[in-house]
Write a protein that holds these residues in place. Structure first.
Motif: not given
Lengths: 127, 299
Positions: B119-126, B150-158
Motif C-alpha cells: 500500500p505504501a508504494a501505491l500511495a507514493g505513486q498516487a 487491503f482496501l483498509l490498508e490502502l486507504v490508511a496509506a493514501m
C-alpha cells in the motif's frame, strides 16, 4: 469503454514515444487488458506498465461502420485517439482534462525486501 | 476544475469533495477496522457467495483470491466520468462475478494476475499522480470489495487530502460495506442486470438484484454515488428498462452513467445476442428510457 463516433484515419506515431516501448500501434492489436501509458504522454502523468506485465495491452476495436471502441484510456492514449478524430465529443473533454494537468515526473516503487514478488523496478511505475 | 453540484448526502457535496471526509478520521477508521476485516478472511463471507474459504491459510473460494491481492493496473486514466478524471486507477485482481462480456477478464478473473504491491508504494505513486494533475484516486478490480483488508490498508496509506473513489460491482455484503463506510468519497456501483435470470445467465451470479440494490442504497446513504450501467445489445428491455425504472423510483438523486460502448469480446460468443455491438436504435431507446425515469445522466 466508449464509442468514438468517427471513421478513423491512420494514426501517426506521437513524437514523444517511450524508448522502451515504442508505440508501433500496439493499441490496434487484439488483446484484452489495459493500455501501458507510454507514448505521447505530454504531461508526465502516466504511470505505466512495462514488459514485466506483458498481458497489459490496451485495446481499440474498430467496427465496420467506423466506430472506434476504446477502454482504459490514459492521457497518452487520449493523445493518440485525438489524432484519429480531434472533434469527437466524448474525447474532447477528456483530452482537455489530460492536457490541463501539470507535468510532474512519477516516482518508482520502492522495493519491499520482505516481498519477493515486489520488484525493484516496478512494472507499475514510469521510469 | 470543480465537481458539479448534485444532491447528495450531507458532508459529501461534490463541490467540497476534497474535504468531505474527515481525513485524519479516515485513516483512524481504516486502521481500527483492520483486525476485524482480516478476521473475515479466515472463513470468507465478504461477498454473498459466502464460500467460507480460509484465505489466510491460502484456501481459495469462488473468486480465487487469497489474503493479499495483486495489482494488475496502476495508471492515470481519463476514460471515467468527467467529474472524476484524471484519476489514478488501481486495479486489484480477482472478481466474484463471471460476466461473459468482461473486457478485462483475463486479468480481473485471475487473482494471480499482476504484481503484489505494498500500500505504501501505491500511495507514493498516487501522490505523484495527484501532484501531476490527477484529481482522484480510484480503486477498482476485478472486484475490490473482496479485498477489504487491503482496501483498509490502502486507504490508511493514501494521501489524506485525496478524493477516493471505489468502483464496485455491488455484489457484496452489508458487513463488508460497513467496514468501508466513511472511507471513500465516491462509490461507482455497477448495476449490470435488470433481472436475476440475466444475471445468472451472463455472470453466473445468484440473488443479484437484491444484493446490488442493497449496495446501491448503502452507497447512496454514505457517499456520493455514481451508478453505472453498461448497455448490452438485446438487453435494453429486460435489463436497462427495469434498472432505469428502479433508479428513478428509489434513487432519483443518483448520478447515472449509461455506457453505450458495448464491446463484443471476451466470452460473448457463448451468448448470441452479445456477438454484435449496440445498434443506434438501442442506444436511442435507452436514452428515452432514461429520460422517462428522469435519471440524472452524467458523461
Amino acid at each position: 469503454m466508449k464509442v468514438l463516433n468517427t471513421r478513423p484515419r491512420a494514426a501517426r506515431r506521437p513524437e514523444a514515444a517511450h524508448p522502451d516501448r515504442p508505440l508501433a500501434c500496439p493499441a490496434f492489436t487484439s488483446s484484452q487488458g489495459a493500455m501501458p501509458a507510454t507514448a505521447g504522454d505530454p504531461n508526465g502523468m502516466a504511470t505505466s506498465q512495462t514488459a514485466e506485465s506483458p498481458d497489459l495491452i490496451a485495446e481499440v476495436l474498430i467496427l465496420p461502420d467506423g466506430q472506434v471502441l476504446a477502454h482504459n484510456v490514459t492521457p497518452a492514449f487520449t493523445a493518440l485517439l485525438h489524432q484519429v478524430n480531434p472533434r469527437d465529443p466524448w474525447l474532447m473533454p477528456r483530452r482537455i482534462a489530460a492536457t490541463s494537468a501539470r507535468s510532474r515526473p512519477q516516482q518508482a516503487l520502492a522495493r519491499d525486501p520482505t516481498n519477493p514478488d515486489c520488484p525493484s523496478s516496478s512494472p507499475l511505475s514510469r521510469p | 476544475m470543480s465537481m458539479p453540484s448534485v444532491a447528495c448526502p450531507p458532508g459529501h457535496e461534490p463541490g467540497a469533495s476534497a474535504t468531505a471526509v474527515d481525513r485524519p478520521d479516515r485513516r483512524t477508521l481504516a486502521a481500527a477496522r483492520l483486525t476485524r476485516a482480516r478476521a473475515a478472511l479466515a472463513a470468507c463471507d465478504l461477498c454473498p457467495r459466502r464460500c467460507g474459504a480460509n484465505r489466510l491459510a491460502g484456501e481459495r473460494g469462488f473468486c480465487g483470491a487469497v489474503a493479499r491481492p495483486r495489482v494488475h493496473l496502476a495508471q492515470v486514466e481519463v476514460g471515467d466520468e468527467l467529474e472524476l478524471i484524471p484519476t489514478f486507477a488501481v486495479a486489484l485482481s480477482g472478481c466474484n462475478l463471471r460476466c461473459v462480456f468482461c473486457i478485462t477478464g483475463a486479468q480481473s478473473w485471475n487473482p494471480d494476475a499482476g504484481t503484489v504491491v505494498e500500500p505504501a508504494a501505491l500511495a507514493g505513486q498516487a501522490e505523484a499522480a495527484l501532484a501531476g494533475g490527477a484529481r482522484t484516486i480510484t480503486i477498482l478490480g476485478g472486484e475490490p470489495t473482496i479485498h477489504v483488508p487491503f482496501l483498509l490498508e490502502l486507504v490508511a496509506a493514501m494521501p489524506p487530502q485525496a478524493t477516493l473513489v471505489l468502483k464496485t460491482n455491488g455484489y457484496g455484503r452489508a458487513a463488508g460495506r460497513r467496514l468501508l463506510d466513511g472511507l471513500f468519497d465516491v462509490w461507482c456501483v455497477d448495476y449490470k442486470f435488470g433481472n436475476d435470470a440475466c444475471a445468472w445467465r451472463l455472470a453466473g451470479v445468484p440473488d443479484y438484484t437484491a444484493e446490488v440494490r442493497a449496495s446501491l442504497r448503502h452507497a447512496a446513504r454514505h457517499a456520493q454515488l455514481i451508478v453505472r450501467h453498461l448497455l448490452m445489445p438485446g438487453h435494453v428491455d429486460c435489463c436497462w428498462r427495469p434498472v432505469a425504472a428502479w433508479l428513478g423510483a428509489h434513487l432519483p438523486d443518483a448520478k447515472v452513467s449509461l455506457k453505450t460502448g458495448f464491446w463484443p469480446g471476451w466470452q460473448v460468443p457463448h451468448c448470441p445476442e452479445l456477438r454484435q455491438p449496440l445498434t443506434p436504435n438501442e442506444v436511442a431507446r435507452a436514452h428515452a428510457l432514461a429520460a422517462k425515469s428522469a435519471l440524472k445522466l452524467v458523461a
